[in-house]
Design a protein around this motif. Structure first.
Motif, PDB file in Angstrom:
ATOM      1  N   GLU A 221       0.863  -1.178   0.000  1.00 31.86           N
ATOM      2  CA  GLU A 221       0.000   0.000   0.000  1.00 31.86           C
ATOM      3  C   GLU A 221       0.901   1.229   0.000  1.00 31.86           C
ATOM      4  O   GLU A 221       1.647   1.449   0.959  1.00 31.86           O
ATOM      5  CB  GLU A 221      -0.898   0.020   1.233  1.00 31.86           C
ATOM      6  CG  GLU A 221      -1.814   1.237   1.335  1.00 31.86           C
ATOM      7  CD  GLU A 221      -2.854   1.321   0.221  1.00 31.86           C
ATOM      8  OE1 GLU A 221      -3.233   2.448  -0.138  1.00 31.86           O
ATOM      9  OE2 GLU A 221      -3.250   0.257  -0.300  1.00 31.86           O
ATOM     10  N   SER A 223       2.996   4.353   0.583  1.00 32.06           N
ATOM     11  CA  SER A 223       3.111   5.301   1.693  1.00 32.06           C
ATOM     12  C   SER A 223       4.552   5.758   1.775  1.00 32.06           C
ATOM     13  O   SER A 223       5.438   5.163   1.163  1.00 32.06           O
ATOM     14  CB  SER A 223       2.680   4.651   3.022  1.00 32.06           C
ATOM     15  OG  SER A 223       3.545   3.579   3.345  1.00 32.06           O
ATOM     16  N   ARG A 240      -0.990   4.513  -6.187  1.00 33.01           N
ATOM     17  CA  ARG A 240      -2.136   3.674  -5.832  1.00 33.01           C
ATOM     18  C   ARG A 240      -2.720   2.977  -7.059  1.00 33.01           C
ATOM     19  O   ARG A 240      -3.158   1.827  -6.979  1.00 33.01           O
ATOM     20  CB  ARG A 240      -3.192   4.529  -5.131  1.00 33.01           C
ATOM     21  CG  ARG A 240      -2.793   4.927  -3.703  1.00 33.01           C
ATOM     22  CD  ARG A 240      -3.767   5.909  -3.101  1.00 33.01           C
ATOM     23  NE  ARG A 240      -3.402   6.234  -1.724  1.00 33.01           N
ATOM     24  CZ  ARG A 240      -3.884   7.273  -1.039  1.00 33.01           C
ATOM     25  NH1 ARG A 240      -4.763   8.099  -1.623  1.00 33.01           N
ATOM     26  NH2 ARG A 240      -3.498   7.485   0.202  1.00 33.01           N
ATOM     27  N   GLU A 247      -2.112  -5.703  -7.851  1.00 32.00           N
ATOM     28  CA  GLU A 247      -2.924  -6.611  -7.042  1.00 32.00           C
ATOM     29  C   GLU A 247      -3.784  -7.514  -7.933  1.00 32.00           C
ATOM     30  O   GLU A 247      -3.992  -8.693  -7.618  1.00 32.00           O
ATOM     31  CB  GLU A 247      -3.800  -5.812  -6.077  1.00 32.00           C
ATOM     32  CG  GLU A 247      -4.548  -6.673  -5.075  1.00 32.00           C
ATOM     33  CD  GLU A 247      -5.287  -5.847  -4.051  1.00 32.00           C
ATOM     34  OE1 GLU A 247      -6.100  -6.430  -3.304  1.00 32.00           O
ATOM     35  OE2 GLU A 247      -5.048  -4.613  -3.985  1.00 32.00           O
TER      36      GLU A 247
END
Length: 308
Positions: A221, A223, A240, A247
């Protein structure tokens, strides 16, 4: 010609980049990389004011069969100002960095690096961050390194930077063996393609560093930071989108970030910084997982990826 392993350990973190760590923690990280098959290690005087070199040399003592690179361009001069280092490393400011790309500066820098490493020689020496000194680095630092290469003191020479334009000048105007390109050929930034094309044409091999763009691509994810600063919202949103497509193909974002640069024929190795043994082992496990070609196809179709 120097043989470059496909994966390397960048040792800025064990020099205290952003956060201090103990000698024991640093050694454990290097040991984990070694146990995982890493045989390429990159360091520099800049990293922790020599601390990275000292720790790396101590951890590799008695071992053989690896490739080690260090850098020139910053001399470390004793300082009495006290306090902590103000260039991103959580270490005492016992030295200050002085830019020096002269012939004598290059030779002095390498000699002092060898002292900190406890080694008679290194395999690869890179001219480090000559952004504001390109003309001098080409006119003075490069010939000094070329002379050392001709004498057999070092096996290979190159330049290491966070931009692609100046390294392109080196490739066009000198006879380098290697370029270390940090952050300019990643899932988020393929601006370095002109440099890679020139390297492929001239037979200059590229070490891809900064493939996580300092953190944003380091976790499934997105960050963290982008190029060592808070990530702008558009960059976070792009990351993202990359993660979502990864994914769909059962691929982790950092897995794709490590695999992507090696698709280019000019890139010989990916060099990953790591602070802990856990980070080393996580990266090793991810890089061993295959990435389907369909992922790259979908990223290109979504306008998220530019390849040669």
């Amino acid at each position: 010609m120097i043989q470059l392993p496909r994966h390397g350990l960048g040792t800025a973190p064990i020099g205290g980049l952003f956060q201090a760590l103990t000698d024991e923690q640093a050694k454990a990280t290097i040991d984990a990389a070694w146990d995982g098959g890493v045989r390429l290690f990159d360091t520099a005087p800049h990293y922790g004011l020599g601390l990275s070199e000292r720790r790396l040399g101590a951890a590799l003592a008695g071992r053989s069969g690896y490739v080690l690179s260090t850098k020139v361009g910053r001399l470390l001069v004793p300082s009495s100002r006290g306090g902590r280092d103000d260039e991103g490393f959580d270490v005492p400011a016992t030295y200050e960095r002085v830019w020096d790309f002269s012939r004598d500066g290059v030779r002095r820098s390498l000699e002092e690096s060898l002292g900190r490493l406890g080694l008679p020689q290194v395999d690869l020496v890179l001219i480090h961050d000559p952004d504001a000194h390109v003309d001098q680095a080409i006119a003075e630092a490069y010939p000094a390194l070329a002379e050392l290469r001709a004498q057999g003191v070092v096996k290979a020479i190159g330049v290491g930077m966070n931009q692609w334009q100046a390294p392109l000048r080196f490739v066009q105007e000198t006879d380098l063996d290697v370029v270390m390109l940090a952050g300019r050929y990643t899932l988020l930034d393929q601006s370095g393609l002109p440099l890679l094309a020139a390297c492929a044409e001239r037979g200059v091999r590229v070490l891809a560093a900064g493939v996580f763009n300092s953190g944003l691509l380091a976790t499934p994810e997105p960050s963290g930071t982008f190029d060592y600063a808070p990530a702008p919202l558009p960059i976070i949103e792009r990351a993202r989108r990359l993660a979502a497509i990864c994914e769909r193909h059962d691929v982790r974002l950092p897995q794709a970030a490590m695999a992507f640069p090696l698709r280019h024929p000019a890139i010989a190795a990916v060099v990953l910084g790591a602070r802990t043994p856990e980070e080393v082992r996580t990266n090793a496990a991810l890089r061993q997982r295959p990435v389907p070609d369909a992922l790259w196809h979908d990223l290109r179709a979504e306008g998220l990826l530019q390849e040669a």
